[in-house]
Design a protein around this motif. Structure first.
Motif, short mmCIF file in Angstrom:
data_model
loop_
_atom_site.label_atom_id
_atom_site.label_comp_id
_atom_site.label_asym_id
_atom_site.label_seq_id
_atom_site.Cartn_x
_atom_site.Cartn_y
_atom_site.Cartn_z
N GLU A 1 -8.91 -11.70 10.11
CA GLU A 1 -8.02 -10.90 9.27
C GLU A 1 -6.63 -11.02 9.87
N ILE A 2 -5.70 -11.55 9.09
CA ILE A 2 -4.34 -11.80 9.56
C ILE A 2 -3.38 -11.00 8.71
N ARG A 3 -2.54 -10.19 9.37
CA ARG A 3 -1.56 -9.38 8.66
C ARG A 3 -0.21 -9.48 9.34
N TYR A 4 0.81 -9.72 8.52
CA TYR A 4 2.20 -9.73 8.98
C TYR A 4 2.91 -8.60 8.25
N ILE A 5 3.47 -7.67 8.99
CA ILE A 5 4.10 -6.51 8.39
C ILE A 5 5.52 -6.87 7.95
N LEU A 6 5.74 -6.82 6.65
CA LEU A 6 7.04 -7.14 6.06
C LEU A 6 7.95 -5.92 5.99
N ASP A 7 7.34 -4.75 5.83
CA ASP A 7 8.11 -3.51 5.73
C ASP A 7 7.15 -2.34 5.92
N GLY A 8 7.67 -1.21 6.36
CA GLY A 8 6.85 -0.03 6.56
C GLY A 8 6.06 -0.11 7.85
N GLU A 9 5.06 0.77 7.95
CA GLU A 9 4.24 0.85 9.16
C GLU A 9 2.80 1.20 8.80
N VAL B 1 0.87 -1.17 0.00
CA VAL B 1 0.00 0.00 0.00
C VAL B 1 0.91 1.22 0.00
N SER B 2 1.00 1.86 -1.15
CA SER B 2 1.84 3.05 -1.30
C SER B 2 1.43 3.79 -2.57
N PRO B 3 1.71 5.09 -2.64
CA PRO B 3 1.40 5.84 -3.87
C PRO B 3 2.18 5.30 -5.08
N GLU B 4 3.42 4.87 -4.84
CA GLU B 4 4.24 4.35 -5.95
C GLU B 4 3.64 3.07 -6.53
N LYS B 5 3.16 2.19 -5.68
CA LYS B 5 2.61 0.91 -6.13
C LYS B 5 1.18 1.06 -6.66
N LYS C 1 4.56 -2.36 12.97
CA LYS C 1 5.82 -2.16 12.26
C LYS C 1 6.34 -3.51 11.77
N LYS C 2 7.41 -3.46 11.03
CA LYS C 2 8.03 -4.67 10.49
C LYS C 2 8.21 -5.71 11.59
N ASN D 1 3.24 6.73 4.28
CA ASN D 1 2.47 6.24 3.12
C ASN D 1 3.06 4.99 2.48
N PHE D 2 3.53 4.07 3.33
CA PHE D 2 4.07 2.82 2.78
C PHE D 2 3.94 1.70 3.81
N VAL D 3 3.35 0.61 3.37
CA VAL D 3 3.37 -0.62 4.15
C VAL D 3 3.32 -1.80 3.18
N LYS D 4 4.12 -2.80 3.48
CA LYS D 4 4.10 -4.07 2.74
C LYS D 4 3.72 -5.14 3.74
N ALA D 5 2.65 -5.86 3.45
CA ALA D 5 2.14 -6.85 4.40
C ALA D 5 1.84 -8.17 3.72
#
Length: 173
Positions: free
Chosen positions: A87-95, A61-65, A113-114, A134-138
């Motif tokens: 709902e299961i989320r694991y944060i790989l990067d970002g916040e 989830v980011s403007p670039e993507k 956070k990661k 404005n960035f999270v990878k999950a």
């Protein structure tokens, strides 16, 4: 992960909105919300086996993507809703922030956070937003075929059998 009562002040949803009133993991568990510190994918894999999560994917989830639809999507994710599955989320990067409703219908904010993994029970009202970066990878994990059907809060979702089951199982606080 840092959990606290949302301050309900006006301002961008991506700001911290920290009321300086912390919420501990014991309170979260009474809401059915489970938190795990997972420094490696091995930790995630062990939880996936234990809880029978068979499918997974990743989302950025980011403007670039996301391009021009980013702001619209972030607003959509921030609309209060529930799901009929965990709902299961694991944060790989970002916040990012998950806000969940307490028994008294107040917002509890979870700043993830990661390395943080969160499990929200089926039937809990919640919403999500990135932080001001404005960035999270999950990683999203699922028990069955991936599906993500949000049911917006309202009289119909209040009467949903999954919502009613959730309310019946939550500890009274």
């Amino acid at each position: 992960m840092k959990a606290y009562w949302y301050d309900n002040e006006s301002g961008d949803q991506r700001e911290d909105h920290d009321s300086c009133r912390p919420v501990d993991t014991e309170y979260l568990s009474k809401l059915g919300v489970l938190y795990y510190d997972c420094p490696s994918i091995d930790s995630v894999n062990a939880i996936a086996v234990e809880r029978s999560y068979k499918h997974r994917d990743e989302i950025v989830v980011s403007p670039e993507k996301m391009g021009a639809v980013y702001e619209e999507k972030v607003k959509m994710f921030f609309s209060e809703h529930l799901h009929e599955d965990e709902e299961i989320r694991y944060i790989l990067d970002g916040e990012g922030f998950f806000d969940v409703r307490s028994i008294s219908d107040e917002w509890v904010r979870l700043h993830l956070k990661k390395g943080d993994l969160i499990i929200l029970p089926a039937g809990i009202y919640h919403r999500f937003t990135t932080d001001s970066n404005n960035f999270v990878k999950a990683m999203r994990l699922f028990k069955d075929e991936p599906k993500w059907t949000p049911l917006s809060r309202g009289p119909q979702s209040d009467e949903n059998p999954v919502r009613q089951e959730y309310l019946a199982t939550v500890d009274t606080l």
